[in-house]
Structures are given as C-alpha cells and as structure tokens.
Write an enzyme that holds these catalytic residues in place. Structure first.
Site, short mmCIF file in Angstrom:
data_model
loop_
_atom_site.label_atom_id
_atom_site.label_comp_id
_atom_site.label_asym_id
_atom_site.label_seq_id
_atom_site.Cartn_x
_atom_site.Cartn_y
_atom_site.Cartn_z
N LYS A 192 0.86 -1.20 0.00
CA LYS A 192 0.00 0.00 0.00
C LYS A 192 0.89 1.24 0.00
CE LYS A 192 -1.93 2.82 2.86
NZ LYS A 192 -1.79 4.04 2.03
N SER A 246 5.40 7.43 10.04
CA SER A 246 5.56 8.19 11.29
C SER A 246 5.46 7.28 12.51
CB SER A 246 4.48 9.26 11.36
OG SER A 246 3.21 8.64 11.36
N GLU A 268 9.53 0.96 10.77
CA GLU A 268 10.62 1.93 10.48
C GLU A 268 9.99 3.30 10.60
OE1 GLU A 268 13.73 1.19 9.88
OE2 GLU A 268 13.56 -0.96 9.54
N CYS A 303 13.82 10.52 6.80
CA CYS A 303 13.69 10.04 8.19
C CYS A 303 14.99 10.25 8.95
CB CYS A 303 13.27 8.59 8.20
SG CYS A 303 14.30 7.54 7.17
N GLU A 402 9.91 15.83 15.14
CA GLU A 402 10.32 15.64 13.75
C GLU A 402 9.53 16.62 12.87
OE1 GLU A 402 9.08 12.04 11.69
OE2 GLU A 402 11.07 11.90 10.80
P1 NAD Z 1 2.50 8.41 7.80
O1 NAD Z 1 2.76 7.62 9.03
O2 NAD Z 1 1.49 9.48 7.84
O3 NAD Z 1 2.01 7.43 6.62
C1 NAD Z 1 2.75 6.29 6.26
C2 NAD Z 1 1.81 5.26 5.67
O4 NAD Z 1 0.87 4.88 6.69
C3 NAD Z 1 0.99 5.75 4.48
O5 NAD Z 1 0.90 4.72 3.54
C4 NAD Z 1 -0.35 6.07 5.09
O6 NAD Z 1 -1.43 5.93 4.19
C5 NAD Z 1 -0.46 5.02 6.19
N1 NAD Z 1 -1.33 5.45 7.29
C6 NAD Z 1 -1.56 6.72 7.73
N2 NAD Z 1 -2.47 6.71 8.74
C7 NAD Z 1 -2.81 5.41 8.94
C8 NAD Z 1 -3.71 4.76 9.82
N3 NAD Z 1 -4.46 5.44 10.70
N4 NAD Z 1 -3.81 3.41 9.77
C9 NAD Z 1 -3.08 2.71 8.87
N5 NAD Z 1 -2.23 3.28 7.99
C10 NAD Z 1 -2.09 4.61 8.03
O7 NAD Z 1 3.91 8.91 7.32
P2 NAD Z 1 4.25 9.83 6.07
O8 NAD Z 1 3.80 11.21 6.40
O9 NAD Z 1 3.77 9.19 4.81
O10 NAD Z 1 5.85 9.75 6.04
C11 NAD Z 1 6.64 10.51 6.87
C12 NAD Z 1 7.12 9.68 8.05
O11 NAD Z 1 7.78 8.50 7.60
C13 NAD Z 1 8.15 10.43 8.87
O12 NAD Z 1 7.86 10.28 10.24
C14 NAD Z 1 9.46 9.71 8.52
O13 NAD Z 1 10.45 9.81 9.50
C15 NAD Z 1 8.99 8.32 8.33
N6 NAD Z 1 9.96 7.55 7.55
C16 NAD Z 1 10.73 6.61 8.19
C17 NAD Z 1 11.68 5.89 7.49
C18 NAD Z 1 12.53 4.83 8.16
O14 NAD Z 1 13.10 4.00 7.46
N7 NAD Z 1 12.64 4.82 9.47
C19 NAD Z 1 11.86 6.11 6.12
C20 NAD Z 1 11.06 7.07 5.50
C21 NAD Z 1 10.11 7.78 6.22
#
Ligand code: NAD
Length: 499
Positions: A192, A246, A268, A303, A402
């Site tokens: 997804k 996140s 992650e 990240c 962050e």
């Molecule tokens: P996000 O957590 O908002 O979304 C990530 C994914 O989760 C998306 O596919 C989203 O549709 C899904 N999602 C959102 N809400 C959800 C819910 N209630 N239930 C189930 N799924 C849900 O993150 P983002 O804004 O897309 O990305 C930014 C974040 O990703 C930052 O915090 C960043 O640090 C992190 N990140 C971490 C790494 C790593 O390897 N540690 C790498 C890249 C990004």
C-alpha cells in the site's frame, strides 16, 4: 546508464504521460470495489496528475484471498531460490530499462528533483532488488550440534502473506527495501503506497508482471491510511505487516496487530537525528557540506535528516557561516530541471505543518539565521526556503519534534560529553553523525550514541550490506542487508529422532 535529458525533455514526457491509475489485484489492473477514486497532485504546480483507485477493506479482502491462495499452492513460495533469483533479476533489469519513466513519476507525484529521483530513488531501488535476488540462493540454513542420536534442522520458512505500508518521501525506495527481501524469501506481498505518491508503486506492479512474478504474489492497493492501511493492519489472514512512516502511525499498527491475529509488525519510523561536530574535526568544509546535505536533501523529508546540528563552542561560528552559505545556494527550483537541488514539499498540508514549526521556533526564541518562508509562491506549488535556526536549546519544540522539512536547529555545546548527552536526549534513535579526527573518540563516542545507524565523518553512509532501522521510538527490525530477511521468515526448529 540512462541517457541524460533536459528540463524540456522531461516537461514533454510529463505532458504525454498516462500513468497507471487502477489497483493491481490478482494479476489484473482493476477499479476499487467501491468505484471510488482520489486525486494525486503534482506538488510543484498544485495540479491534479490523475484520479487513482481508492481501495478500502473490500479490496484488502480480495487481495489477501489471492495472496493466500498463491502462497498456499506454492507457485512462488515453493520455487527454488534460484528460480526466484531469475525473476527478481529480471525485475531489476526492467526497472533500469524504465528508469526515466519511474523517475518522472516519482518527481511529478512527490516533488523531488528529477536528477535525484533517477540516481537515488530508481537507481538504488533497482540495486536493492538485484541485491536480494543475488543473495537468496547463497543463504544457508543451520544444523544444530546435537550429536549422533538426532538431527536438528534450524531453517527459515517464508512467513506467508506480507503487507507493506510505505510513506511518500522515497516511495519506490522504501517499497523496494521491503518487497525485495519479502519476495526473495518466497512470500506473497501486498503493497500500500502512501496516498500522496501512488504512481511508482502501480508502475512497479506492471514491471513485476512483466518480469514473471506469478499472479497474486505481488499486488498493489492505493488508498488512504485510516481505511486501506487500517484494514491491512487488522486483517486476520495477513502474517506480517512491514511499515515505514511516522511513529504515531507505527504505534497504531502495533495496536492493530494486538487487536487482530498478532501478525508480526515491523516498524521503520521517524527520527530527529543529531549531527555532532567536535572541535577536532578534520575537514570543516566537508562537515559543513554534509550538514547542509543532511537537512536540505529531499527537501528535508528524510527520516534520517540530520536536523540537530550539535557543535562544540570553538568551531560553532565558523561552521554555521559555512552551512548558511551552502543552504543559501540550495534554493528550491523546478523539480523537472536536472540542475535543481531542492524541489517541492509533498503537499500543502505538509508545507503548512513545516511553516508552523518555523513560527514556533521563532516564538520560542530561536534565531532565524536563514530562510523561514514559503518560496516560488507563484508556481501554484508548495516550496519552502532552506531554513536554519541558531541559538537553539535541545528542549525547544523544533529540537524535539520531527519536522520533516528543510529546517535545521543548531545547538551550541561546551564539550564532547555535553554533545553526546544532548544527542541522546531524544525520543528517537534512528541515526547519528559524529565528526572527529581522533580515532579513539570516534570509537568510544560512536558506541555511546543511541541510534541504529552511526555515521562517522559523513552523513548517510553505507550500502545494501548495512542494516537500517531505529532504536527507541524510531522503530524495530531492520531493512537492508541479510538481517532484513529475518523479518519475512519464521525460524523453524525440526528435530529428527535418529534412535
Ligand atoms: P504516515 O505515518 O502518515 O504514513 C505512512 C503510511 O501509513 C501511508 O501509507 C499512510 O497511508 C499510512 N497510514 C496513515 N495513517 C494510517 C492509519 N491510521 N492506519 C493505517 N495506515 C495509516 O507517514 P508519512 O507522512 O507518509 O511519512 C513521513 C514519516 O515516515 C516520517 O515520520 C518519517 O520519518 C517516516 N519515515 C521513516 C523511514 C525509516 O526508514 N525509518 C523512512 C522514510 C520515512
């Protein structure tokens, strides 16, 4: 290697582009069961690129049924590792063949500079797929040292149906880090993508089919987190949920696992990485370059962004001056121009969030040393100037939370002990940098840094051989390297009585 193209070439390609818009379920591109769609927007212009199938729980049920059937009949899970290698090598080759197309989709969908999309996002994704393809027929299982009366086999079985939920900052690369080891290990995989950036995932589905992945082994469900993502998290027939995103949503996935079938949940998550520069740094120019790159690369939407620059007093002013000069030279430009170093913020909501943090930094007494405003305001898109705050203390909001944008907090410290203390005073533990010319300090202090990746005298060092993941609230488990295979396999102990 892909031929280099000009900004006009890319604009022309963009005008002629017809991206995939349907979900990929059971080997077919199909509409969502509800018939609903959502718009994916180009953040550099604010215009709609395409209407995308909006999957929800019903589509998740359909995809899981196909994935389970594929896993159970062994069309992929029982293939020899050598056969899986052949298909995945073909996939890597196809990703390279279509590199320009994939890079263009990534740039249009999430706003990153095209040169980086091509070199890093597509190039590293293809390398990742190739790496696991090449690894999978070279990984041995174990025989226990149990004596002549029994044979103890310790093997790794594919775990079953794996769902991968990924973010928008490196859509193709974050997907590849998960799907490559999961597929190499023999699982059925459902991806997804984030709602902001579904286009490369759908193109990847097309390439997987062309490479020869059997029907049901790889499927893509575009959709929103609280509907499609949550349905995956709560599904009773998914064995493993691999998430990048996140920390807030990572915590939800742990709950989903507990509320459903105790699926393995691998996270992650976010970071607030310290970049510690000590006064004995060998090369201040190099440190400044990496400090700027570490926060402005990918618009700061990384990240592992080195968002806290922690500097020993005696070199603080000299380093700050250099980082400001480098930041000034990285003003955002048209992401389709190969000369652009910084592109657009992924959407309006994220831009407002970052600008909100900048206001907060000013309110809490930070000194705005560079930037701080929206940029390219007439473009219709979402751009922010490279922004640097000095005079920050580690307890201010912008040093703790962050931001996920091009905003650097510079923190002055009196010595190395204070630097390490400040670096570790953080909810996150994804990565940390350390700059010193003293080999003893490099070893002793890097051991003290509480982070999954420690980079000495560089930012973002490493390759596919190095595991990647976080301590503390940055997550669990590791992507990349052979360690990632642990996430997508179950350890089985088979005891054969020989008496
Ligand atoms: P996000 O957590 O908002 O979304 C990530 C994914 O989760 C998306 O596919 C989203 O549709 C899904 N999602 C959102 N809400 C959800 C819910 N209630 N239930 C189930 N799924 C849900 O993150 P983002 O804004 O897309 O990305 C930014 C974040 O990703 C930052 O915090 C960043 O640090 C992190 N990140 C971490 C790494 C790593 O390897 N540690 C790498 C890249 C990004």
């Amino acid at each position: 290697m892909a031929k280099s193209l000009s900004a006009d070439d890319y604009r022309q390609m963009a005008a002629e582009l017809t991206p995939r818009t349907q979900a990929f379920i059971g080997g077919q591109f199909v509409d969502a069961a509800s018939g609903k769609t959502f718009a994916t927007v180009n953040p550099a212009t604010g215009t709609v690129i395409a209407e995308i199938a909006e999957c929800d729980a019903e589509d998740v049920n359909r995809a899981v049924a196909r994935a389970r059937a594929a896993f159970a009949d062994g069309r992929w899970s029982h293939q020899s590792p050598r056969n899986r290698k052949r298909v995945l090598l073909k996939l890597a080759e196809l990703m390279r063949r279509d590199a320009q197309h994939l890079a263009l989709l990534e740039t249009l969908d999430m706003g990153k500079p095209i040169a980086e999309a091509l070199a890093v996002d597509v190039g590293s994704s293809a390398n990742c797929v190739q790496w696991y393809a090449e690894a999978v027929d070279k990984v041995y299982d174990e025989v226990s040292p149990s004596g002549p009366h029994a044979l103890g086999l310790i093997t790794r079985d594919p775990i079953g149906v794996v769902a991968c939920v990924v973010p928008w900052n490196f859509p193709l690369l974050m997907a590849s880090w998960k799907i490559a080891p999961a597929l190499a290990a023999g699982n059925s995989v459902i991806l997804k993508p984030a709602e902001q950036s579904p286009l490369t995932a759908l193109k990847l589905a097309e390439l997987c089919a062309e490479a020869g992945l059997p029907e049901g082994v790889f499927q893509v469900l575009p959709g929103f987190g609280p509907t499609a993502g949550k349905a995956l998290g709560l599904h009773m027939d998914i064995d493993c949920l691999a998430f990048t995103g996140s920390t807030e949503v990572g915590k939800l996935f742990m709950q989903y696992g507990g509320q459903s079938n105790l699926k393995r949940v691998w996270l992650e998550c976010g970071g607030k990485s310290p970049n510690v520069v000590l006064s004995d740094v060998a090369d201040l120019d190099k440190a400044a370059f990496h400090a700027a790159l570490g926060i402005f690369y990918n618009q700061g939407e990384v990240c592992t962004a080195a968002s806290r620059l922690i500097v020993e007093d005696s070199i603080h002013d000299a380093l700050l001056e250099k980082v400001i000069a480098l930041g000034q030279a990285m003003q955002p430009g048209d992401p389709l121009d190969p000369a652009t170093k910084m592109g657009a913020i992924v959407d309006q909501r994220q831009m407002q969030r970052v600008l909100g943090y900048i206001d907060q930094g000013v309110r809490e007494g930070g000194v705005l040393a560079l930037g701080g405003r929206q940029a390219r305001v007439n473009s219709g898109g979402y751009f922010i100037e490279p922004t640097i705050f000095s005079g920050i203390s580690n307890d201010m909001t912008i040093a703790r939370e962050e931001i996920f944008g091009p905003v650097l907090s510079v923190i002055r410290v009196k010595d190395a002990d204070e630097a390490i203390r400040v670096a570790n005073t953080c909810d996150y533990g994804l990565a940390a940098c350390l700059w010193t010319r003293d080999v003893t300090k490099a070893h002793t202090l890097s051991r003290k840094l509480r982070a999954g990746s420690v980079w000495v005298n560089c930012w973002d060092g490493g390759d596919m051989t190095m595991p990647f993941g976080g301590f503390k609230q940055s997550g669990n488990g590791r992507d990349k390297s052979l360690h990632a295979l642990d996430k997508y396999t179950e350890l089985k102990a088979t005891w054969i009585d020989l008496t």
